[in-house]
Design a protein around this motif. Structure first.
Motif, PDB file in Angstrom:
ATOM      1  N   ILE A  91      41.225  39.310  37.965  1.00 10.05           N
ATOM      2  CA  ILE A  91      41.742  39.596  36.493  1.00 10.05           C
ATOM      3  C   ILE A  91      40.657  38.377  36.048  1.00 10.05           C
ATOM      4  O   ILE A  91      42.002  37.035  36.594  1.00 10.05           O
TER       5      ILE A  91
ATOM      6  N   GLN B 200      37.873  44.423  40.023  1.00 11.58           N
ATOM      7  CA  GLN B 200      37.515  43.168  38.861  1.00 11.58           C
ATOM      8  C   GLN B 200      37.109  43.582  37.854  1.00 11.58           C
ATOM      9  O   GLN B 200      36.779  44.197  37.582  1.00 11.58           O
ATOM     10  N   ALA B 201      38.185  43.057  37.281  1.00 11.25           N
ATOM     11  CA  ALA B 201      38.077  43.331  35.696  1.00 11.25           C
ATOM     12  C   ALA B 201      37.313  41.379  35.098  1.00 11.25           C
ATOM     13  O   ALA B 201      38.523  40.553  35.084  1.00 11.25           O
ATOM     14  N   GLY B 202      36.387  41.747  34.248  1.00 13.32           N
ATOM     15  CA  GLY B 202      36.098  40.384  33.599  1.00 13.32           C
ATOM     16  C   GLY B 202      34.384  40.498  33.107  1.00 13.32           C
ATOM     17  O   GLY B 202      33.996  40.997  33.449  1.00 13.32           O
TER      18      GLY B 202
ATOM     19  N   SER C 179      33.846  43.365  31.441  1.00 15.85           N
ATOM     20  CA  SER C 179      35.071  43.188  30.164  1.00 15.85           C
ATOM     21  C   SER C 179      35.154  44.429  29.842  1.00 15.85           C
ATOM     22  O   SER C 179      35.127  45.642  29.365  1.00 15.85           O
ATOM     23  N   VAL C 180      37.223  43.936  29.744  1.00 13.94           N
ATOM     24  CA  VAL C 180      38.115  45.299  29.744  1.00 13.94           C
ATOM     25  C   VAL C 180      38.748  44.821  29.044  1.00 13.94           C
ATOM     26  O   VAL C 180      39.451  43.898  29.055  1.00 13.94           O
TER      27      VAL C 180
ATOM     28  N   HIS D  23      42.741  44.032  26.866  1.00 16.75           N
ATOM     29  CA  HIS D  23      44.183  43.445  27.869  1.00 16.75           C
ATOM     30  C   HIS D  23      44.407  43.995  28.013  1.00 16.75           C
ATOM     31  O   HIS D  23      45.194  44.169  29.377  1.00 16.75           O
TER      32      HIS D  23
ATOM     33  N   ALA E 152      43.372  45.708  31.540  1.00 17.97           N
ATOM     34  CA  ALA E 152      43.803  44.711  32.128  1.00 17.97           C
ATOM     35  C   ALA E 152      44.866  44.664  33.283  1.00 17.97           C
ATOM     36  O   ALA E 152      45.103  44.449  34.027  1.00 17.97           O
TER      37      ALA E 152
ATOM     38  N   VAL F  30      46.922  34.795  33.362  1.00 11.95           N
ATOM     39  CA  VAL F  30      47.176  36.040  35.161  1.00 11.95           C
ATOM     40  C   VAL F  30      48.106  36.493  35.617  1.00 11.95           C
ATOM     41  O   VAL F  30      48.810  36.753  35.939  1.00 11.95           O
TER      42      VAL F  30
END
Length: 323
Positions: free
Chosen positions: A146, A175-177, A203-204, A206, A209, A231
């Motif tokens: 993340i 994977q988030a970002g 992109s997600v 918050h 995430a 994080v």
């Protein structure tokens, strides 16, 4: 007190510094201060400047010192400050000297400073107020990554480790970002094409995430340079074990005796750690215990109290000196 928090502009959307400034503003208001957030300090009736980033806030610090020579500056040091800029940037070093107090975001950051500077430095661990609980599914074993995709984070180390794990093993990397440039975007898309067990969400928000984090078995933090990853705070508060590169910023957050480190850039070692977490329940429980031992450091009340101590005793007349 009237406090201005200076957060320099960033190319990173929803940057960690922006979140930190907003959280600190809330805590300082709870403590009775009047607070405003600025990208650059130019003028105002502020009694104290709290600046994030030694090099990027240098202009704001200089303006404040010249306009208000008896008012204190408190400087919070980022990862790029500690592990790069204060070694190579005259502006960053001047900011250190002009500050009445310094803040580092994890205990290992103190080691990067001279004895004189350590004497005016406090540790303020960041905090996370999260409502999620750790609830991963039984299978597949999920490793989450993340954070925005940029070189300082070595963002594809987890998927590189995944390629070293037997293809029939029930493991995935999610994977988030956001990709911050075209090269990162193309690399993420390329990995997604060649590794069916890898998902890049882009992109997600918050909350999404945090939902991903809570549903994952481990979080991978493979950073090359880290001031103190928020994080990690979130993972500790939720209860998610972290597999982290052994760099000072991560060690300062998790502790020297934490069992979940791997050498920087070593995807083979990371693959072994992921597989050990998946197959060795005793080791996985050990990681969980270690994370529980750090959890209290990242409580909102602990961060508020540490921030209060960092500002305690500051007087209008400031002794300027450099280290």
């Amino acid at each position: 007190m009237r406090i201005a928090i200076a957060v320099p502009p960033s190319a990173v959307p929803r940057s960690g510094n922006v979140h930190t400034a907003a959280r600190w503003a809330g805590f300082l208001r709870q403590l009775g201060h009047r607070v405003r957030i600025v990208t650059r300090w130019r003028s105002g009736h502020d009694d104290l400047l709290l600046a994030l980033h030694a090099r990027k806030s240098h202009e704001s610090i200089l303006r404040f010192v010249h306009a208000k020579p008896s008012a204190p500056v408190v400087l919070a040091l980022t990862g790029t400050d500690l592990y790069r800029d204060i070694r190579v940037s005259a502006e960053a070093r001047e900011s250190l000297g002009l500050a009445a107090r310094l803040i580092v975001l994890q205990e290992e950051g103190l080691r990067e400073l001279s004895p004189f500077l350590r004497g005016k430095t406090g540790v303020v661990y960041q905090s996370a107020g999260v409502s999620f609980s750790h609830a991963p599914g039984k299978s597949p074993f999920r490793a989450a990554v993340i954070g925005h995709l940029r070189e300082e984070k070595d963002p594809f180390r987890a998927v590189m480790a995944l390629r070293r794990i037997e293809r029939t093993a029930p493991v995935e990397v999610v994977q988030a970002g956001a990709a911050l440039n075209r090269e990162m975007r193309e690399r993420a898309r390329g990995w997604r094409k060649i590794e069916r067990r890898y998902r890049w969400l882009g992109s997600v928000e918050h909350k999404a995430a945090m939902r991903l984090l809570a549903s994952s078995h481990v979080l991978v933090v493979s950073s090359v340079m880290e001031g103190g990853a928020n994080v990690i705070c979130e993972a500790a508060r939720i209860g998610v074990p972290v597999l982290a590169s052994r760099v000072p910023g991560n060690v300062g957050m998790l502790g020297r005796g934490y069992p979940g480190y791997f050498p920087l850039f070593d995807d083979r070692a990371l693959a072994r750690l992921i597989e050990r977490c998946r197959t060795d329940s005793a080791f996985y429980r050990k990681l969980n215990r270690a994370m529980r031992g750090r959890r209290r450091l990242f409580a909102p009340a602990a961060e508020r109290n540490a921030l209060r101590r960092a500002l305690q005793g500051l007087t209008p007349r400031r002794h300027r000196s450099s280290g």
